[in-house]
Structure formats: C-alpha cells, structure tokens
Scaffold this active site. Structure first.
Site: not given
Ligand SMILES: Cc1ncc(C[n+]2csc(CCOP(=O)(O)OP(=O)(O)O)c2C)c(N)n1
Ligand SMILES: Cc1ncc(C[n+]2csc(CCOP(=O)(O)OP(=O)(O)O)c2C)c(N)n1
Ligand SMILES: [Mg+2]
Ligand SMILES: [Mg+2]
Lengths: 323, 340, 340, 323
Positions: D59, D81, D83, D126
């Site tokens: 972010e 994604q 707020a 969320h």
């Molecule tokens: C700081 C932040 N930005 C965006 C999100 C939204 N989000 C939740 S899970 C995810 C993907 C996570 O990918 P990864 O770290 O590879 O874990 P995986 O879900 O593949 O196990 C995102 C973008 C979040 N939870 N936290």
C-alpha cells in the site's frame, strides 16, 4: 530541586523500570545517545541493553515488536523519535494494538511516547500534533500532559495500564517548564481532567502546551474583569466528560483551545459533548481557537501566525464574554 | 572502470568526453563539491550558530562525492530525489545558492518560500522532488516518477537517494520491490556513511553491505568508493545506462563516512575518534585535488583560485539571502489546495 | 534429510522418535492434515453456501502440510502466528474444532466470541497470536514475542507464517530485519502458493524464490517441498534448532499451490487449469497416505477408518457449534479496554 | 437502464480514462481480476496494462508511486482493496501527498479509492470507516458519495482535481442501490452538500450510506408529523458549512449521523460548526447518532447492534423533535 517536564518523564520511566522488571524501552537512538531529546539518557547505563533496545529505523517494527512483547507480558515503552513519524507505524497501532483486547481478549500493555507539537521551528515534519488519529480509534488511550507533575504521574500510570497508551510529550515544554515534584512516589490517573484555574465567567478547555497559553490568557482577562476557568484535559481518551460539563454548567460559556489544526480537531469532540449534554446551560456560541488548516510552516513569522497564543485566545474570549 | 559511454550532464555544461574521466569532468566535480562544502560550512558553522538558521541542519561533509558524482550524470529529463545530505544535487540541477540559503533562513525567496526548511525543497521545473522527513518515503515516489516517464515515453531515469539507515524502512522495501517488478528506470543511490543518527550499521542491518539487499529484488547492486567522485560518476553512468535501457533498477552503494554529527547540535561522541581520523584522510575533495594536480588537470593556483571564487560566490549569496524578507504572515493560509 | 534431532511436539502427544520420520509422526501428520481438510471443506462447501458462515472464507486446501509439518515441531513455550491458510496450527496447539467452527459461525463459543471471524483468532494460553487482516503485520509482532522470550529467559521460538505476497509489505521487511539484527529466535515460514489473490508471483516480486530474500538479512533461507509434510517437519526441526540456539531467525520457503480460489467466492479463473491438474497430483494428503502404505506404517483400512472418524468428529463439532448461541448484543461495548 | 453505485464508479473511471490519456489505475488485483469488488472490471481489456497497473501487496508503494506519477503530470487513481488497509500507506498520504503543494507548490493530482463501511459481516478489518484520519489532515480532500449519481459525478471530479482526493466508496451500497443516470456527461462538484430531503422541524446531517438511513427515518418521522430535512454532505473536505448552517437556521434542530464510531467522528466537526456559527438558531441540543466506540464486530447480532439504523435515528429524532 526543580524538575523539568523532560526530567519528570525520565524520572517516571526510571522509577517504573526500577519497580517492575517487565518494563523496558525500545526505539531509535535511545540507548547510548539517550534519545533525540535525551529523555532516556542514563537508562542504558543503569538498565543495560536488554531493557533499553536500540532499533533500526523501523517504526512499524518498533510498534509491532512492542505489541509482541506486550502480549507476552512485558511492558514496552516505545519512543517515536518525533510524533510525526508515528504515521510510519500507523497500521500496527490502529489495527493491531487497538483491537486485540476487544477481538480476542488479549491485552496489549504498551506505551508509545511521542514528542509532538510546534514552536521550535521544526517545520511541517517535526511539529505535528497527531493525537486525533488516535482519539478516533477505539481501543487506544491518549494522554497529553501539560505539567511536569502530570507528565511524571501520567507516564507511570500509562506504563501500568493494561491497554495501549499513546503518550504525547509536548517538545516545546521539555526544557521550558519546571516545578518541584513530591519526593514520595505518586501517579496521576488516566482519564481525569484537572481544573487548572477556577473561574466563573467562561471556560477554556484545552490540553498540552496550550494549558499554559490558556492560563496566560486567563491572567490578562482577569485584569479586565473576566473570570476564566481553565480545564486541563490531561487525557483525551478516556475523556473526562464530567469535568468538562461541570465547568460549562458553571460558566455557561466554552472556549475550546488546541494547538492542533482546526478541522477534525479535538475541539469538535468537545463541542459535541457540550452541545449534546449541557446545551441548556450555554449562554453563547461554543468557540474554537486552534491552529488553522495548514501544515506547520517553518519560517518563524509563519509559525507564529499559525500557532494559537494568548493574544488570540484573549480576543476570542473577550468576544464570548461580552456575548 | 569499463568503457561504458558517459550519458549525461548536458544540461549543466558541455558533456565530458565519452569514456574515462577527464580534466573537464574533474573541474566540474571539484567545483560542485567545493560549493556544497562551503555552503554547508556557512550554514552549519556560521548562520546556524548566529541564530539565522533556526531549524535542523544536516550536512553532507565528507560525502560530497556522492551527490556530485551521481547528479552530474543526470540528463535534462531525469528526476532526482535527493536525501538530506545531497545538497549538490540542487546546484547541479540549477537551483541557485542564493535560494538555497534563503530556504535555510526561512525567507520568502527560499525554494519553499519559508514553508519548509533545510533540504526539504524541490522544484519540478528542474526535476528535483522534495524529500519529506520520513526516511525512504521518496523511494516509492521515485518509482512512481519512473513509471510516469515510461508511461509518457520519456527515456528518463529517477535517481533515488537515501542513507544506510533508511533501508530499514518498510517504504524502502516496497518501493524497491515495486520498481524491480515493474523494471522501472530507477537508480538507487545509497550513501552508506555507517551511521544512522547515533546508530551504527550492525544495529541497523544484519547483512554486511546494503548491496547485499540487491538479490532480494533481482537487482544489480554495486559497491562504490563513495569518497572518489570519479568512481561515483563512472558507476552512475553504468547504473543509469542500465536503468535507461529498460532493464530495471540498479543499486549503487557508496561507502563513505559522515564527518559530522547527525545534525548541527550533535557532537557525535558515540563515534570512535579514530574513525574520523581514518576517514578524514579520505576526504573526497582533497583526493580529487591531488589527483587533478598529479594528472596535470589543474595547477595548484587554479585550485586556490577556485576556492576563493567559491567563497566570494557564497559571500554574495549569503548577503542576498539575508536581504530576502521573511514571508508575510498574511500568506499563511495560501496554497494548501490549488484553489481556496 | 540430515540427522538433526527432532525437538518438538511434546505438548501434543509423545514426541516422535528422534531422527528420521517414523510411523507415529506420520500418523499424527495425517490426522491433522485430514482434520484441517475436512473442517475447511465443511466451512467452504457447506456452511458458507448454507449462509451459516457469513464472512470471508479462505482455506488452505492443498497446503495442509505446511501448518501441520511445522506446528508439530513447536514446543509448549513457543508462540505461533498463523496466517489465514494455517488452520491446523490451532488444532495442533489444542484449540478445539468446535470452537473454531463456532468462530466461523460468529457464535459466542467461537474463539473470539463472535467479535471476529474466520482465522482471525488467537489464544495466548496456548501460544497462538491472532493475525489481523493487514498482511505481514504479525511479522514484527512475532519478532517482539521472540524478544520477550529471550528477555524472560524462556528458550522459546516464534513461528511466523505468511504467504508469498505478504513478503512485499513493508512490515515484513521491518520485522525480518529487526529479528535479524537482534538475532531473535524466529522461524519465518512462507507458504509460497504462487499466487496472492489473483496476482501471480512475477507481479509480486522480481526474484525467483522468497528464499532469495534471506541474504538481505544475513539469514539462512531454505526451500522446502511444501506438499511433503515430513519434509516440512524436518526442515522446521532444523530451523527451530537454529533459532532456539540463539543464532537468529531462519526462513523456510515452502513451495506449494493454492488449490482453491483466494476465498470462497473466487472461482480463480485467472489460474491456468493445468496448474491445478499438475499440483493436484502432488496433494500432500494423498502423498502421505501412499507413503504410509508403501512404508507399511499403516494399512489402507486404518486410513479409511481415520477418514471416517474425522468426518464424525467434525459432524459432532458442527452440531455443537450450531447450537452455540449468537453473542448477546448487550455485550457489544464490553472489553474495548480492560476496565470500562 | 438503471446503474448501480458500483457501475456508476466504473463508468466514471472509464469515461475519464477515455477522455484523458494521463488517467490510469493502480492497485492490487485490479487488472485481469477487475478488483476485489470488480469496480475496475473490463478496464484492462480496454486500456491495457500500461494504464491498469497491478501491484504487489504494498500500500505504501501504491500511494507513493501514485504521488510520483502525479508529480510528473499523470492522474493516478489508486485502489485500496479495502479501506482498512489504507493505514498501511498512511505516511505517504498524510505526510507526502497532503503537504506537497503547501510546502513546495507541487500539485499531487491523485485519487485514492477505498471501499469502506460495514453491514456486510466483514468484521473488524473489512468494515471500517477511516475518513476522519484524513479529514483532520490539511491538504487532503475527502469525498463520500451516497448515490450512484453522485458516485459517478464525484469520481470524475476527483480525477480532474489537482489535489489528493480520498474517495470512500461504501461497499454496502455497491450493488444495493441503483438509479437511472443521465446519458449525457456530467460531474458533481467537490465541496457541495445536497439537501436530500427538505424539511422544517429538524435537520439530519449525514453522508455515505447513512443518507439512506436518514431518509428512511425521515419517512417514518413524517408519518408522525415531524418534518425532517436530510443534508447529504457528499464531501467532508472541503466541508460545505453554508448548507449545514442554512439547514439548521431553518429547522433549529440538528441530529448528526454517521456510521463511523463516535468519539472523534465527523459529528464533532459538525457540532462545532453549528455551535460556533448558528448557535442562536438552535432550539435544542445537538445530538449524535453514530456507531459506538468499539471495533466493528463480525457476528451479525453484534454488527447490527453496532451500526446506526433508522430505528435508532427515529428514537433520537423523536426526542429532539419534542425537546
Ligand atoms: C495490507 C493488505 N493488503 C491487501 C490485503 C487483501 N488481501 C488479503 S489476502 C491477499 C493475498 C495474500 O497473498 P499471500 O500473501 O501470497 O497469501 P495467500 O493468500 O496466497 O496464502 C490480499 C491481497 C490484505 N489482507 N492486507
Ligand atoms: C521514519 C523516520 N524515522 C526517524 C527519523 C529521524 N531521523 C532523521 S535522519 C535519521 C538517521 C538517518 O540515517 P541514514 O538513513 O543512514 O542517513 P544519514 O543521516 O546517515 O545520511 C533519523 C533516525 C526520520 N527522519 N524518519
Ligand atoms: Mg547513514
Ligand atoms: Mg500466496
């Protein structure tokens, strides 16, 4: 022997570290160097590197590691080198620390100390008053002492508190004010405001360095026959709404004062509290004296125009007094 | 030093002959290093002590080779993000000494018109973005500027400057990672002066070199003698050529030493005396002067004359800046937004 | 696999024989992997579709070997920081299936008493810290827990879990760097499932492996077959021994694949079908079962019986959880602070 | 053909990207996937990867890169994604973007879009309403549309604005509301509130999803003989103080409503504005209906108790009407 605001905080830290082996300090340059403002000077020599942890330039890690240590039963006292940098560890504070207890009943007994405030020509990034980011975030406590006595008593209470406490130290007060402190131990409770000066005609409600501005204004106004009550909030969360309302019930007029910028500042919360709870006692508009909605400018004439001062307070108060 | 062609510096004066460093380049380097040294000396040792500079003062004494050797490589379209010890970047990009001094003194003719102090200044018209205090915050911003250049079809490079300590920050990681993923034209220039305020390297990072962080981003990382301005220049030529070619970012770690306290009020008692002595011998200005004489690029008299000329230039600029008025408090509210 | 002695798992049942994987360990691994698979299947494919789980659902299907193989190494004093695909960590630490299901359904007997959903739960009494949504936010917190253990003279290790995508976050960098500088006992366990939501690795990082980031912190980094639970176990034994000995943090990159969409409502149309097919063949449960039979650690009948027993266990837990009441709205304000 | 709130935002983005080649989108999973809520669906196909930039989970880099591109004359539209994750890019917003123009006259024409708000059982991370972090930070504009019409018109204005705009999209409205939008192009100016319903007896001042709650409450109250005026702020910064004061001058009673938590919420700023400027018109206390000071709980009965709704508004409004 008189103790400065800065020394009072150091004494508070020192006493708590002596008293409780779970208390430790963590932050940038706080060890050998004693911190940018020297608040932690001497702690490393006395307590060692285990309890005075110098960190990389990593505000998120400083707060995050404090949370982790806090969850494990320690009582970390983290220092932000300037309050302005607290925004670099922001998510850890407002999303991690603030919500642990409510969500899963896990206490996070941490203190985050931050030198805040202007008047030292620090410019836009070394002068901010970021308290409202935290006042609006449930789960955090916010403390803004105005005197050496309160600074010491409140830092001790903050350390003993089982919830995350944001402790804003006004850097303009560090070496400017001093007073004789009791030799015996004392604490000041979090969540209690103080009537710093009693008065009949008008209440100035404020906190931090502006308490001194309010007292200065009150003195001038007294000479003009206007008796001003000054309420020093000391703690913004929990907010002592009773003391605020009691003062307004008595004086019927409220002037809200803060060094922070205007829109979204603490004065809003105070105005709402008053207009909601003691509306019928009001004999005039609720007025605000605050910094304007700009970054804190560097150049002395601009900064002076930016900061509230006794003159600006007196002017508004006179108007309200005569209303 | 390989024979990578020099790419830069047209906007300042004529480009040096391609290839190896030559007399002309050396003269230019010396001029800017001396100028930075002199301006910072005035600020730190005169104006600050006289109370004419009221805010924080951080100087790059001993590190002048880094901003000078690198920024001289920059081209007109490039965008530079100096850190707080890179004053020469401003001069090289064409910001006058006068305005920089007025900036430090909070005058209306300062680059920020008194709104901000010291190195917190920028001017998009010469491709220099102002830092904010939060260390490494400019790193992702530089990536964004590089993205914009590619977007607009400008073949420019972003020069992103920071210290060793700044590499501990999350923004540093996020910015470098994003630049690498997007293969953006950024040259990351680290002045590794071995301290971050009072914090020595080993309390800042567990790796030995900042350059050890390159592989985490699949990014070339080169270690340079940061006290050798011509070495910095050559390395920057390589780095900028790589970035400009579309290959992605490039990290230069310039090893150097902070020959002062962190700021004007810091006595640096935490720094072992020997380190100052040792590094004092490696002063980049002294080294360049010696080289210029050894190589017959300049006579001692010329160099002495340059010192004197710069002192006069700075005298004049100080006088000018001191006559610049303070900003009018009536302007306090202006310009928070475009239209108010 | 080298003969590093196994250090762990006393709190769950008897420790497996030191040295190589044995039947007992395999049984335990199978049990927890099956349990996680079954519980998550119920949640994602039944309770969520029935509207009984109303919040987001992220499962670890195909990745069960990672939380199981690693958490089984943990000792009583260790503290674990599971990510959103590590449900088995809770079971291994002794949190009941019932309470986990009640958690997902927002019931008062859920781990957070309805205050939070899905894997957002923790319990310090069993050494499990709740994640928050912001990815990698637990990384510096794990470092702090490790610091506290050393501070208190507990010879514990923090297990910090995250995905590949989370390593792009600033908090990840700051936390890992701090742990490395302080030589803290942390095992960093990355499930590299090759996607972060819809984002494939090459848009997340420019390096090939997450392990390529180890040198930036002077931290050992090992790549493990994340679909081989015994390999994960052995690697974790090595990593935990290293961390526990005071040598500093250790990074395990467990290569795996997310055999689902990002969450229950994501069809993962952005994932090439072949990848699902290819990785489907590497299912960690199927592989372990085959190995157990090949090695005569178990008969097919035993395994079938285990499947059936787990199905019953989960049936029972679902029924129990469904009977747990919703929290009383009158409790809404309780517990924001210790005393209110 | 009716357009949902979500589609309205997408249309606004689309039109601006068609109109101005300097406009581009940047964020996590916004390309092929079309964003977590599918607001950017279709943009990649139409405009290509140069103008729809998928990022790592970073972010601070998303905001920082947007600032850099903005300084270079582009008009980035960044998506958070949720707020709730805006706190991970916080310093870039409040210290970098907010202060550039004031400090060195450099415009940062960026938009940060963030799906905010509760009611979808998203739980503590969320569902948040983080607008006040930005309302209190001079240099930022804050927009919270309530209708599909405004969402489209305001996203277009935000993109054309030469200052950083925080654009909060209430995720509960995304697919819940729809309306027929004009076929011809239009924009809605930033900084102008709207009287969503005219009334005589009492003003409800609110924004975002709560506008619908206020309208629902107004309907109920109308049946009881209380004529409610509903002011939809649309923009929190700049705040349309004139429309607010005009409404209170007319009705003499103010009920302030927001989904955000209470202490330090927008209602404070509104109360201060009213109590300072139109005090003499007030015929009763200024009352607040807000979420309480807790994290947003996940479990439906708790979340329902947490969120303001028409019933809670009606109850307070009745009391104030009779005051
Ligand atoms: C700081 C932040 N930005 C965006 C999100 C939204 N989000 C939740 S899970 C995810 C993907 C996570 O990918 P990864 O770290 O590879 O874990 P995986 O879900 O593949 O196990 C995102 C973008 C979040 N939870 N936290
Ligand atoms: C986020 C943040 N935290 C703390 C500071 C205070 N601070 C200013 S400069 C500095 C040290 C910087 O060290 P380094 O990056 O090595 O740069 P150097 O000063 O050595 O050139 C610190 C801690 C800051 N500016 N920003
Ligand atoms: Mg340094
Ligand atoms: Mg992943």
């Amino acid at each position: 022997m008189s103790t400065t605001y800065l020394e009072a905080i150091r004494e508070g830290l020192w006493e708590e570290m002596e008293r409780d082996p779970t208390v430790f300090c963590i932050g940038e340059d706080i060890g050998e160097y004693g911190g940018a403002f020297k608040v932690t000077a001497g702690l490393l020599e006395r307590f060692g590197a285990r309890r005075v942890v110098d960190t990389p330039i990593s505000e998120a890690a400083i707060v995050g590691a404090s949370i982790g240590a806090g969850l494990m039963g320690l009582r970390p006292v983290a220092e932000m080198q300037f309050a302005d940098f607290i925004s670099c560890g922001f998510d850890q504070i407002v999303n991690f620390a603030a919500k642990c207890r409510y969500r899963w009943n896990a206490g996070v007994p941490i203190v985050i100390r931050s030198p805040s405030g202007g008047g030292i020509h620090g410019g836009p990034f070394h002068s901010q008053n970021p308290e409202m980011w935290f006042v609006r975030t449930p789960g955090l406590k916010v403390v803004c002492p105005a005197t050496a006595y309160d600074a010491k008593g409140l830092i001790k209470s903050a350390i003993r508190d089982n919830d995350p406490v944001l402790f804003f130290e006004h850097k303009g007060l560090y070496r400017k004010i001093k007073e004789d402190l009791p030799t015996e131990e004392y604490t000041v409770p979090i969540g209690k405001a103080k009537v710093a000066r009693e008065g009949r005609d008008l209440s100035i409600i404020t906190y931090g360095a502006m308490v001194w501005t309010a007292l200065e204004a009150a003195e001038i106004l007294a000479a003009e026959g206007c008796s001003v009550e000054v309420v020093d909030l000391r703690t913004l969360v929990p907010l002592d709404r009773e003391t605020i309302c009691a003062s307004v019930r008595k004086t019927s007029k409220a002037l809200l004062l803060h060094e922070d910028t205007r829109t979204g500042g603490m004065a809003g919360e105070l105005a709402a509290t008053i207009a909601e709870n003691v509306f019928e006692f009001l004999d005039g508009p609720i007025v605000r004296v605050t910094a304007p909605d700009t970054p804190v400018p560097y150049s002395p004439p601009l900064e002076e125009a930016f900061l509230p001062n006794a003159e600006k307070v007196v002017e508004k108060a006179r108007w309200l007094f005569r209303y | 030093m390989s024979a990578v062609p020099a790419t830069g510096a047209e906007i300042h004066n004529a480009a040096p002959a391609a290839g190896t460093p030559d007399a002309e380049l050396a003269h230019k380097c010396l001029y800017y290093m001396l100028l930075m040294r002199e301006v910072e000396d005035r600020i730190e040792r005169k104006l600050y002590r006289q109370g004419k500079v009221v805010g924080g003062v951080y100087v790059g004494r001993g590190q002048e080779a880094i901003p000078v050797g690198s920024a001289l490589v920059s081209q007109a379209d490039d965008v530079l993000f100096p850190s707080h010890r890179d004053m020469a970047v401003f001069f090289i990009r064409g910001v006058s000494v006068r305005r920089v001094l007025a900036q430090y003194m909070g005058r209306v003719d300062g680059v920020t018109r008194g709104r901000d102090g010291n190195m917190h200044m920028g001017d998009m018209s010469v491709g220099v973005v102002s830092l904010i205090s939060a260390l490494a915050a400019t790193v992702p911003v530089a990536a964004g500027a590089a993205l914009a250049m590619r977007y607009k079809g400008i073949n420019g490079v972003a020069f992103s400057y920071f210290g060793d300590g700044a590499t501990s920050r999350g923004d540093w990681h996020e910015g470098v990672n994003f630049a690498s993923v997007q293969k953006l034209p950024v040259v990351f220039i680290c002045n590794n002066n071995q301290y971050a305020y009072s914090t020595p390297l080993h309390l800042q990072m567990a790796c030995t070199n900042v350059a050890d962080r390159g592989p985490a981003y699949n990014m070339p990382a080169e270690i340079v003698d940061g006290n050798d301005v011509l070495a910095v220049y050559q390395a920057t030529v390589r780095a900028a050529a790589y970035a400009r070619s579309g290959s992605g970012p490039y990290l230069l770690e310039c090893k150097t030493f902070r020959m002062t306290g962190h700021s004007a009020h810091d006595m640096a008692q935490y720094v072992p005396k020997e380190l100052f002595e040792e590094w004092g011998k490696l002063d980049p200005i002294v080294r360049l002067e010696k080289r210029m004489i050894d190589q017959s690029w300049a006579a001692q008299g010329e160099i002495d004359a340059l010192h004197a000329a710069i002192a006069r230039e700075v005298d004049d600029a100080v006088a000018w800046a001191e006559q610049s008025p303070f900003p009018d408090p009536a302007t306090l509210l202006d310009g928070v937004y475009e239209s108010q």
